[in-house]
Motif scaffolding. Structure first.
Motif, mmCIF file in Angstrom:
data_model
loop_
_atom_site.group_PDB
_atom_site.id
_atom_site.type_symbol
_atom_site.label_atom_id
_atom_site.label_comp_id
_atom_site.label_asym_id
_atom_site.label_seq_id
_atom_site.Cartn_x
_atom_site.Cartn_y
_atom_site.Cartn_z
ATOM 1 N N THR A 135 0.860 -1.182 0.000
ATOM 2 C CA THR A 135 0.000 0.000 0.000
ATOM 3 C C THR A 135 0.894 1.230 0.000
ATOM 4 O OG1 THR A 135 -1.752 -1.144 1.211
ATOM 5 C CG2 THR A 135 -1.803 1.255 1.237
ATOM 6 N N THR A 152 -4.317 1.030 -2.530
ATOM 7 C CA THR A 152 -4.215 -0.329 -2.011
ATOM 8 C C THR A 152 -3.823 -1.273 -3.136
ATOM 9 O OG1 THR A 152 -5.938 0.147 -0.394
ATOM 10 C CG2 THR A 152 -5.453 -2.159 -0.813
ATOM 11 N N SER A 154 -2.360 -4.489 -2.338
ATOM 12 C CA SER A 154 -2.975 -5.617 -1.652
ATOM 13 C C SER A 154 -2.832 -6.995 -2.299
ATOM 14 C CB SER A 154 -4.476 -5.349 -1.463
ATOM 15 O OG SER A 154 -5.060 -6.347 -0.655
ATOM 16 N N ARG A 160 -7.592 -9.890 4.002
ATOM 17 C CA ARG A 160 -7.569 -8.963 2.865
ATOM 18 C C ARG A 160 -8.964 -8.861 2.257
ATOM 19 N NH1 ARG A 160 -2.412 -6.443 2.391
ATOM 20 N NH2 ARG A 160 -0.818 -7.959 2.926
#
Length: 454
Positions: A135, A152, A154, A160
């Motif tokens: 991030t 993000t 991710s 998550r």
């Protein structure tokens, strides 16, 4: 095997229990005195615990993080004891609003603690990218009224969400483009974790799968403009899913952001935006459009505490404007703050709707307003260009005009040029120019460039 020690509180407990232990002479493979904070992963974890926070000392509500959640004071106190330089600012900023932990009472030096607590402290976390969390955080301003924009990236993993390349934007202490985080173990989390609840592009109305391969492509920071770009192999039919966001910094902590989202593949692309402003619990909250004709909005549904699927998942009351112009604005407004979206892309359809917006147990039935910029077709390739503009001081808009410039063909099919005239200067943003090209009196080639004329 899961253990509570896998949380930071448990890890710190282990580190504190071992701290200062001296290995016996001749012990196989070990020697010296134990200090897990001195180097290695625990130190990085403790630093990340500070550096990822919002300027008001709360955690950004990304993945399974509750909106408004604060670091445990015990962790802050341990950090100040073991990493005093790195934790002094956070310790001072949080001490005024909380009681000292048992650890502080027993282990902290009173004079050092008092010295670290000046009358006015403005917490100032850095602009930073975390390679494991994946991030990127862009910042402007200091203290509780500072600004943070987070992209993000991710990777897949526990806790998550299906939110690759989602945008979070908190302007001067107020969340503009949000993420609903985590509402304990409630049925509402199904929507919160889904792709559709986030600020990103939804492809073919589908959820992003758990398995994805994201990467950071570019990040650069400066006192006036910072930029982050990331991409992901996330949707099966897509050969491109890439987002570039530039945060432009004005007086105080005022900002606006230029956002370019490129998607290739699939049959439907919906660039989705929702704001925490103009929610159902906001005084005088409303969504209005300029430059396109949108049907009137029906009253927001009063779902109260219902957990019926249609009340806690998906969008409702969808209204649409077909074949809009390539330039229009949508404004989310309420009594004390507004946010304006400048759309600079040709799309087939603009949809407005509402969806679940509950962030905690007190906001039962809360709704937020969504806008989708939709393109459809076979072999679809889209370049969405948007400017995000929070209202400035005294409710004034900092941007006078924003327009997308025609780019010569030699710059390449992905090239984008945006001109923004603001109270802080005239900006020219250039993105993804494959070959050197002249535009608006500037010659440029490269991934990203910005010119400010004042």
């Amino acid at each position: 095997t899961f253990s509570s020690a896998s949380y930071i509180g448990g890890l710190v407990g282990v580190a504190e229990s071992l701290h200062g232990f001296r290995w016996p002479d001749g012990f196989p493979g070990r020697s010296g005195t134990v200090d897990l904070y001195g180097d290695g992963r625990l130190r990085l974890l403790m630093l990340a615990h500070v550096d990822h926070l919002l300027p008001d000392c709360t955690m950004p509500p990304l993945a399974d993080t509750t909106v408004g959640y604060r670091p445990a004071q015990r962790i802050v106190d341990v950090g100040f004891k073991r990493l005093p330089k790195e934790y002094a600012e956070l310790f001072a900023a949080t001490a005024a609003g909380s009681s000292p932990s048992e650890y502080a009472a027993l282990r902290l030096d009173a004079s050092a603690a008092e010295t670290a607590k000046p009358q006015t402290v403005e917490f100032n976390p850095p602009e930073i990218y975390f390679p494991a969390l994946m991030t990127g955080f862009l910042r402007h301003g200091r203290g509780p009224r500072g600004t943070t924009l987070a992209l993000t990236v991710s990777p897949d993993g526990g806790h998550r969400h299906h939110d690759n390349l989602a945008l979070f934007y908190a302007d001067r202490g107020r969340t503009i483009l949000g993420d609903q985080g985590y509402v304990c173990d409630t049925p509402m989390n199904r929507w919160i974790r889904s792709t559709g609840s986030h600020n990103l592009v939804v492809v073919d109305d589908g959820d992003q799968p758990r398995r994805r391969r994201p990467r950071l492509d570019l990040m650069a920071t400066s006192p006036t403009v910072s930029v982050v770009e990331a991409s992901s192999q996330v949707y099966e039919p897509c050969d491109q899913y890439r987002r570039t966001v530039a945060l432009v910094k004005g007086p105080g902590a005022e900002t606006f952001a230029v956002d370019v989202f490129r998607v290739g593949g699939g049959k439907k692309h919906a660039y989705r935006v929702f704001s925490e402003l103009a929610s159902s619990d906001a005084p005088q909250g409303k969504l209005r459009f300029e430059g396109l004709k949108m049907p009137p909005e029906p009253p927001l549904p009063q779902v109260a505490g219902s957990t019926a699927p249609e009340d806690i998942f998906g969008l409702r009351d969808v209204r649409a404007a077909d074949q809009p112009s390539s330039a229009w604005q949508a404004t989310w407004s309420q009594a004390d703050r507004s946010y304006r979206l400048w759309s600079l892309s040709q799309v087939d359809r603009v949809e407005a709707s509402n969806g679940p917006g509950q962030e905690d147990r007190s906001q039962v039935g809360r709704r937020v307003r969504y806008v989708d910029l939709v393109r459809s077709g076979d072999g679809l390739a889209s370049v969405f260009v948007v400017v995000h503009e929070p209202s400035g001081a005294d409710g004034k808009w900092p941007i006078r005009s924003a327009r997308r410039l025609d780019v010569p063909p030699e710059a390449g099919p992905q090239a984008v040029a945006v001109a923004v005239d603001s109270d802080w200067g005239q900006y020219l943003f250039l993105s993804d120019f494959a070959k050197e090209t002249q535009i608006d009196g500037v010659r440029f080639a490269g991934s990203f460039g910005v010119l400010c004329r004042t």
